[in-house]
Structures are given as C-alpha cells and as structure tokens.
Write a protein that holds these residues in place. Structure first.
Motif, mmCIF file in Angstrom:
data_model
loop_
_atom_site.group_PDB
_atom_site.id
_atom_site.type_symbol
_atom_site.label_atom_id
_atom_site.label_comp_id
_atom_site.label_asym_id
_atom_site.label_seq_id
_atom_site.Cartn_x
_atom_site.Cartn_y
_atom_site.Cartn_z
ATOM 1 N N LEU A 1 0.826 -1.203 0.000
ATOM 2 C CA LEU A 1 0.000 0.000 0.000
ATOM 3 C C LEU A 1 0.863 1.258 0.000
ATOM 4 O O LEU A 1 0.587 2.220 -0.723
ATOM 5 N N LEU B 1 -5.823 5.371 -9.617
ATOM 6 C CA LEU B 1 -6.874 5.197 -8.614
ATOM 7 C C LEU B 1 -7.275 3.736 -8.472
ATOM 8 O O LEU B 1 -7.512 3.247 -7.363
ATOM 9 N N GLU B 2 -7.336 3.031 -9.601
ATOM 10 C CA GLU B 2 -7.656 1.603 -9.543
ATOM 11 C C GLU B 2 -6.531 0.819 -8.879
ATOM 12 O O GLU B 2 -6.782 -0.127 -8.112
ATOM 13 N N LEU C 1 -4.557 1.967 -6.573
ATOM 14 C CA LEU C 1 -4.710 2.246 -5.141
ATOM 15 C C LEU C 1 -5.861 1.448 -4.529
ATOM 16 O O LEU C 1 -5.739 0.926 -3.416
ATOM 17 N N ARG C 2 -6.956 1.342 -5.257
ATOM 18 C CA ARG C 2 -8.106 0.592 -4.748
ATOM 19 C C ARG C 2 -7.734 -0.869 -4.521
ATOM 20 O O ARG C 2 -8.070 -1.455 -3.483
ATOM 21 N N GLN C 3 -7.018 -1.436 -5.467
ATOM 22 C CA GLN C 3 -6.649 -2.838 -5.327
ATOM 23 C C GLN C 3 -5.563 -3.039 -4.269
ATOM 24 O O GLN C 3 -5.541 -4.059 -3.574
ATOM 25 N N TRP D 1 -5.371 -1.210 -1.595
ATOM 26 C CA TRP D 1 -6.119 -1.093 -0.339
ATOM 27 C C TRP D 1 -6.848 -2.403 -0.028
ATOM 28 O O TRP D 1 -6.860 -2.859 1.122
ATOM 29 N N ALA D 2 -7.440 -3.018 -1.046
ATOM 30 C CA ALA D 2 -8.131 -4.295 -0.850
ATOM 31 C C ALA D 2 -7.145 -5.368 -0.393
ATOM 32 O O ALA D 2 -7.464 -6.204 0.466
ATOM 33 N N ARG E 1 -6.297 -4.775 3.233
ATOM 34 C CA ARG E 1 -7.402 -5.161 4.120
ATOM 35 C C ARG E 1 -7.643 -6.672 4.126
ATOM 36 O O ARG E 1 -8.480 -7.158 4.878
ATOM 37 N N PRO F 1 -7.524 -10.817 -3.531
ATOM 38 C CA PRO F 1 -7.085 -9.428 -3.728
ATOM 39 C C PRO F 1 -5.629 -9.323 -4.192
ATOM 40 O O PRO F 1 -5.314 -8.514 -5.076
#
Length: 312
Positions: free
Chosen positions: A225, A257-258, A260-262, A264-265, A268, A278
């Motif tokens: 991340l 942005l995508e 970063l989204r992945q 972050w997933a 998590r 993920p």
C-alpha cells in the motif's frame, strides 16, 4: 539429471536443446516489457537518430535483456527447480546445461554492449552493461538470497531500459528519463510482493528471503500500500511535467486510482487468507497498469513525431 558430453555441454537427457529452449532463456515476457519501456524512452527523447541505427539500438537492448535472463537462469537453476513457477525453465529442467546457459548469456551480453557502443554511442552502451551487471551479479548473485529488500534494490535493473533508450538518441540522461525510471522502479515492489503473498510457500522452500517470509503478510501488505501511494503520483508526473499529453494524464489518474483501490483491498485482506484473491487481482492489474502507462506514452510520442511530418 543432466548428462554432459565432452564434445558439447548442451547434451541433456532429452538430447540436444531445442531452439525454443534458448528462446526461453531470454525470458520473452520480461523482454517484452524491456522493449516497450526502452522504445518509449527512445521515442520521447528530443532529436532524432537514423532509422537503421535506431533498430540496431533496440535490438541490442533486447539482446542485453535476454543475456540477463540467461545468466539469471544459469545461476538460479538450483532454486528454480524447487519453485512451481520456475521449475520448467530450461536449465532447471535439464534441457540446457548450466555451462551452455552461461556461455550463451555472456556471449549475448558482450555482443549487445559492443555493438551498441560502436554503432550508437558509448553512454547508452555503458548503461546497458551496467544494467546487465546489476541484474546478473548485484541482484541475482547478491541481493536475491540475502535480503528481503531484494526486489526494492534489484528493481533498478528492470527500470533502466527507458534511460538507455533515451541515451541512444541524446547520448545523455535527463529528468524525463529518470521519471520513467522511477515509474518502473516504484512499481516493482508492489508487483512482486503481491506475487510473493500467494507464492510464499515456493519462496520459503527455495530459501529466498522474500518480504512475506521474513516480515510476515501484514507487513508486506502495508508495504504494498505504501509503495502504491508513492507510485501513483509518479505515474502521473509525465503529464504534470509536460512531456505527456492530456490523454495520458487522464488515463494515468484513472489507472492510478484503480491501483490504489486494489492495493487497499490487498492491505485489508485477512491474515492467512488461503485464496488471496485481492493479491492475485493486484498482481494481474499491476501488469496492465505498467503496460498501459508506457503504451500511452509511446502512442503520444509517435503521434507527436508523425504530425510534423504529415503537416510538412
């Protein structure tokens, strides 16, 4: 088991190595990324070079990348045999002897650097020589088996091709080429650490101190991340700095942005997740992300150089 013949070191249990085995030594998938990034640096560079010399330059960079792959497989045959992802490589599987792979790699390295220097310029040739040395010696022989930061430092080898491409045209290194270097350099850790999360058992069996095996999954996910957060603005930097156009700018923001989204997933993701979807999705998307950025940069550079010719 490899059977070495006194007349030819390339004789194996299955007979002589096939041409496809030597192609595999070049790591074609890695070479495709090297070619894309090198050609992008080449096309973005100001000035021009004779088309024949340009083709020679790109061919030499490709051959140099192949030399690095062959030397890597020569040295890493013992651990390649252990890992499911690499056990079918030519040296690990016994289709090409270690001596054959070493001779092949050294010959390609010498040829590529010498021809690039004589035909194009010695700045680019020196950068290519350093890249081969860095990957084969500093990363493969030194860092890979000794530190969990192997990918972070070793990633520099894979990030040099756009600088080499730029230097082929200009004979120098510039801020723009360094930005291209930084994109690949910062991309490498989250890309490979995502892979290492779901291939942790392979690396553990081979005794390679990848970050998940040394620091644990939680620390690895955090590092992924962190690098993603740093990478995304650097990925947009060519547009901000003015050497990429608005199409690249918008696409790099959306792709970032995508990413970063992945990331972050993945961060998590539950500890000891047996499926690790993920991480697998991030690994796959990271390839798309880097190829898309460079393809857009290359496309814009080609259009920019063609428009004046059409207008004239």
């Amino acid at each position: 088991m490899t059977v070495l013949d006194a007349q030819s070191p390339l004789v194996t249990d299955g007979g002589l190595a096939e041409p496809g085995d030597y192609l595999a030594l070049l790591k074609p998938r890695v070479m495709s990324l090297v070619l894309l990034t090198a050609i992008t640096g080449f096309m973005l560079a100001p000035g021009s070079i004779h088309p024949v010399l340009g083709c020679v330059a790109i061919l030499c960079i490709a051959i140099g990348a192949g030399a690095s792959g062959a030397l890597n497989m020569w040295y890493d045959a013992d651990i390649d045999r252990v890992m499911s992802r690499t056990r079918k490589r030519p040296v690990a599987a016994g289709r090409v002897s270690p001596e054959g792979a070493l001779a092949f790699g050294l010959t390609l390295a010498t040829f590529s650097v010498t021809i690039l220097g004589l035909a194009v310029n010695w700045v680019a040739a020196s950068l290519l020589a350093f890249t081969i040395f860095f990957y084969a010696v500093i990363y493969t022989m030194g860092l890979k088996r000794s530190t969990p930061q192997n990918i972070v430092i070793g990633g520099a080898a894979g990030a040099f091709p756009p600088i080499i491409g730029w230097a082929c045209v200009t004979g120098s290194v510039s801020m723009e080429s360094i930005v291209l270097f930084m994109i690949t350099f910062l991309w490498t850790p989250p890309h490979f650490w995502a892979l290492a999360l779901f291939k942790r058992g392979d690396y553990e069996a081979a005794g390679i101190p990848m970050l998940p095996n040394v620091a644990g999954e939680a620390a690895t996910r955090f590092q992924i991340l962190l690098y993603a957060v740093i990478l995304v603005p650097v990925g947009v930097a060519p547009w901000i700095l003015g050497f990429a156009g608005p199409v690249y700018g918008v696409a790099s923001v959306l792709l970032g942005l995508e990413f970063l989204r992945q990331a972050w997933a993945t961060y998590r993701m539950a500890d000891a997740d047996p499926v690790m979807r993920p991480a697998k999705r991030l690994f796959g998307f990271s390839i798309v992300y880097l190829f898309a950025l460079y393809a857009l940069l290359l496309g814009e550079a080609v259009v920019a150089k063609l428009l004046p010719a059409v207008g004239g």
